[in-house]
Design a protein around this motif. Structure first.
Motif, mmCIF file in Angstrom:
data_model
loop_
_atom_site.group_PDB
_atom_site.id
_atom_site.type_symbol
_atom_site.label_atom_id
_atom_site.label_comp_id
_atom_site.label_asym_id
_atom_site.label_seq_id
_atom_site.Cartn_x
_atom_site.Cartn_y
_atom_site.Cartn_z
ATOM 1 N N ALA A 116 -12.391 2.875 -1.622
ATOM 2 C CA ALA A 116 -11.229 2.090 -1.187
ATOM 3 C C ALA A 116 -10.257 1.872 -2.339
ATOM 4 C CB ALA A 116 -11.695 0.745 -0.624
ATOM 5 N N LEU A 117 -10.780 1.535 -3.498
ATOM 6 C CA LEU A 117 -9.905 1.310 -4.655
ATOM 7 C C LEU A 117 -9.195 2.583 -5.101
ATOM 8 C CD1 LEU A 117 -11.898 -1.201 -6.875
ATOM 9 C CD2 LEU A 117 -9.741 -1.581 -5.681
ATOM 10 N N VAL A 118 -9.887 3.705 -5.068
ATOM 11 C CA VAL A 118 -9.265 4.985 -5.439
ATOM 12 C C VAL A 118 -8.157 5.331 -4.445
ATOM 13 C CG1 VAL A 118 -9.678 7.469 -5.595
ATOM 14 C CG2 VAL A 118 -11.249 5.877 -6.708
ATOM 15 N N THR A 119 -8.432 5.157 -3.157
ATOM 16 C CA THR A 119 -7.421 5.448 -2.138
ATOM 17 C C THR A 119 -6.210 4.540 -2.309
ATOM 18 O OG1 THR A 119 -9.179 6.105 -0.613
ATOM 19 C CG2 THR A 119 -7.020 5.678 0.342
ATOM 20 N N TRP A 120 -6.452 3.255 -2.538
ATOM 21 C CA TRP A 120 -5.354 2.315 -2.760
ATOM 22 C C TRP A 120 -4.543 2.722 -3.987
ATOM 23 C CZ3 TRP A 120 -4.776 -0.756 -7.120
ATOM 24 C CH2 TRP A 120 -3.685 -1.618 -7.096
ATOM 25 N N ALA A 121 -5.225 3.113 -5.070
ATOM 26 C CA ALA A 121 -4.530 3.501 -6.297
ATOM 27 C C ALA A 121 -3.679 4.752 -6.087
ATOM 28 C CB ALA A 121 -5.529 3.721 -7.429
ATOM 29 N N VAL A 122 -4.188 5.685 -5.297
ATOM 30 C CA VAL A 122 -3.427 6.913 -5.041
ATOM 31 C C VAL A 122 -2.165 6.601 -4.235
ATOM 32 C CG1 VAL A 122 -3.465 9.088 -3.752
ATOM 33 C CG2 VAL A 122 -5.376 8.487 -5.247
ATOM 34 N N PHE A 123 -2.309 5.799 -3.193
ATOM 35 C CA PHE A 123 -1.137 5.501 -2.367
ATOM 36 C C PHE A 123 -0.221 4.474 -3.017
ATOM 37 C CE2 PHE A 123 -3.492 7.518 1.043
ATOM 38 C CZ PHE A 123 -2.480 8.161 1.729
ATOM 39 N N GLY A 124 -0.798 3.420 -3.598
ATOM 40 C CA GLY A 124 0.011 2.347 -4.156
ATOM 41 C C GLY A 124 0.637 2.689 -5.483
ATOM 42 N N PRO A 125 -0.056 2.442 -6.578
ATOM 43 C CA PRO A 125 0.540 2.649 -7.900
ATOM 44 C C PRO A 125 0.940 4.088 -8.219
ATOM 45 C CG PRO A 125 -1.404 1.267 -8.069
ATOM 46 C CD PRO A 125 -1.357 1.777 -6.667
ATOM 47 N N LEU A 126 0.136 5.069 -7.831
ATOM 48 C CA LEU A 126 0.446 6.459 -8.200
ATOM 49 C C LEU A 126 1.559 7.063 -7.349
ATOM 50 C CD1 LEU A 126 -3.129 7.861 -8.930
ATOM 51 C CD2 LEU A 126 -1.381 7.175 -10.560
ATOM 52 N N ALA A 127 1.487 6.928 -6.039
ATOM 53 C CA ALA A 127 2.498 7.526 -5.165
ATOM 54 C C ALA A 127 3.699 6.600 -4.944
ATOM 55 C CB ALA A 127 1.881 7.896 -3.824
ATOM 56 N N GLY A 128 3.541 5.341 -5.299
ATOM 57 C CA GLY A 128 4.650 4.400 -5.164
ATOM 58 C C GLY A 128 4.892 3.903 -3.757
ATOM 59 N N ASP B 145 4.754 1.282 -0.948
ATOM 60 C CA ASP B 145 4.631 -0.170 -0.860
ATOM 61 C C ASP B 145 3.766 -0.495 0.357
ATOM 62 O OD1 ASP B 145 4.926 -2.838 -1.334
ATOM 63 O OD2 ASP B 145 6.994 -2.963 -0.605
ATOM 64 N N LEU B 146 2.506 -0.808 0.104
ATOM 65 C CA LEU B 146 1.568 -1.073 1.188
ATOM 66 C C LEU B 146 1.769 -2.498 1.695
ATOM 67 C CD1 LEU B 146 -1.607 0.662 -0.270
ATOM 68 C CD2 LEU B 146 -0.076 1.520 1.484
ATOM 69 N N LYS B 147 2.584 -2.614 2.737
ATOM 70 C CA LYS B 147 2.880 -3.909 3.338
ATOM 71 C C LYS B 147 2.535 -3.872 4.812
ATOM 72 C CE LYS B 147 7.241 -4.110 2.391
ATOM 73 N NZ LYS B 147 8.636 -4.576 2.230
ATOM 74 N N THR C 104 4.443 -13.276 9.144
ATOM 75 C CA THR C 104 3.933 -13.200 7.778
ATOM 76 C C THR C 104 3.850 -11.749 7.326
ATOM 77 O OG1 THR C 104 2.594 -15.160 8.227
ATOM 78 C CG2 THR C 104 2.064 -13.903 6.252
ATOM 79 N N VAL C 105 4.337 -11.471 6.122
ATOM 80 C CA VAL C 105 4.256 -10.140 5.534
ATOM 81 C C VAL C 105 3.210 -10.180 4.427
ATOM 82 C CG1 VAL C 105 5.485 -8.364 4.247
ATOM 83 C CG2 VAL C 105 6.645 -9.590 6.084
ATOM 84 N N TYR C 106 2.263 -9.263 4.487
ATOM 85 C CA TYR C 106 1.195 -9.180 3.499
ATOM 86 C C TYR C 106 1.413 -7.962 2.603
ATOM 87 C CZ TYR C 106 -1.246 -12.457 6.541
ATOM 88 O OH TYR C 106 -1.587 -13.551 7.284
ATOM 89 N N HIS C 107 1.321 -8.162 1.304
ATOM 90 C CA HIS C 107 1.348 -7.065 0.340
ATOM 91 C C HIS C 107 -0.101 -6.757 -0.013
ATOM 92 C CE1 HIS C 107 5.669 -7.059 -0.311
ATOM 93 N NE2 HIS C 107 5.596 -8.365 -0.136
ATOM 94 N N VAL C 108 -0.528 -5.555 0.274
ATOM 95 C CA VAL C 108 -1.922 -5.160 0.062
ATOM 96 C C VAL C 108 -2.102 -4.762 -1.394
ATOM 97 C CG1 VAL C 108 -3.743 -3.565 0.762
ATOM 98 C CG2 VAL C 108 -2.096 -4.405 2.459
ATOM 99 N N GLY D 281 0.959 -2.839 12.525
ATOM 100 C CA GLY D 281 1.455 -3.836 11.587
ATOM 101 C C GLY D 281 2.048 -3.297 10.301
ATOM 102 N N GLY D 282 1.807 -2.041 9.984
ATOM 103 C CA GLY D 282 2.339 -1.477 8.747
ATOM 104 C C GLY D 282 3.866 -1.439 8.760
ATOM 105 N N ILE D 283 4.469 -1.728 7.621
ATOM 106 C CA ILE D 283 5.932 -1.745 7.515
ATOM 107 C C ILE D 283 6.370 -0.445 6.862
ATOM 108 C CG2 ILE D 283 7.929 -2.927 6.539
ATOM 109 C CD1 ILE D 283 6.258 -5.514 6.624
#
Length: 149
Positions: A34-46, A48-50, A56-60, A112-114
């Motif tokens: 899960a952390l690797v997948t999040w890192a690939v989509f979030g910080p590496l690919a840029g 914005d996982l919202k 209410t808007v959640y930032h994952v 729910g994804g934005i």
């Protein structure tokens, strides 16, 4: 003279359980995936996982991904342990329930994804976590044959 022994009868039925496979290791692998997948989509690919629920808007972030994956894996472990004590065909029942839960969980990120990127990233998180947990815990469960002998 006839000699009898009390040896158990063995058959050549294949054992699908992986001996020595720890369920705790499956929980760790699920959290790591899960952390690797999040890192690939979030910080590496840029991306914005919202996600939005109501107003209410959640930032994952990484912490929420780690906690959710870990809790889900432990819940799967708990359900499997209960089914192993209560039903004869626990592996099959658990696999069907777990796969169904994984598929049903996809409605949350898809609705729910934005944005397209967030929907794709969050759905990928659900699928990766589900796949690792389902395959891993399935392989630790005793088969009907193993439980009855």
């Amino acid at each position: 003279m006839t000699v009898t022994t009390n040896k158990p009868v063995t058959t050549n039925k294949p054992v699908t359980r992986v001996p020595g496979k720890s369920r705790l290791a499956v929980v760790g692998a699920t959290s790591a995936a899960a952390l690797v997948t999040w890192a690939v989509f979030g910080p590496l690919a840029g991306v914005d996982l919202k996600a939005e629920q109501g107003t209410t808007v959640y930032h994952v972030n990484g912490v929420s991904v780690f906690v959710a994956a870990t809790v889900m894996a432990f819940a799967g472990w708990l359900l499997l342990a209960v089914l192993e004590r209560r039903t004869i065909n626990a592996r099959k029942v658990w696999t069907i329930v777990a796969a169904s839960a994984c598929v049903l969980s996809l409605s949350s990120p898809l609705v729910g994804g934005i944005g397209i990127g967030a929907k794709l990233g969050l759905a990928s998180l659900h699928l990766i976590v589900g796949a690792v947990a389902i395959v891993g815990l399935h392989r630790t469960a005793l088969s009907v044959y193993e439980r009855c002998n």
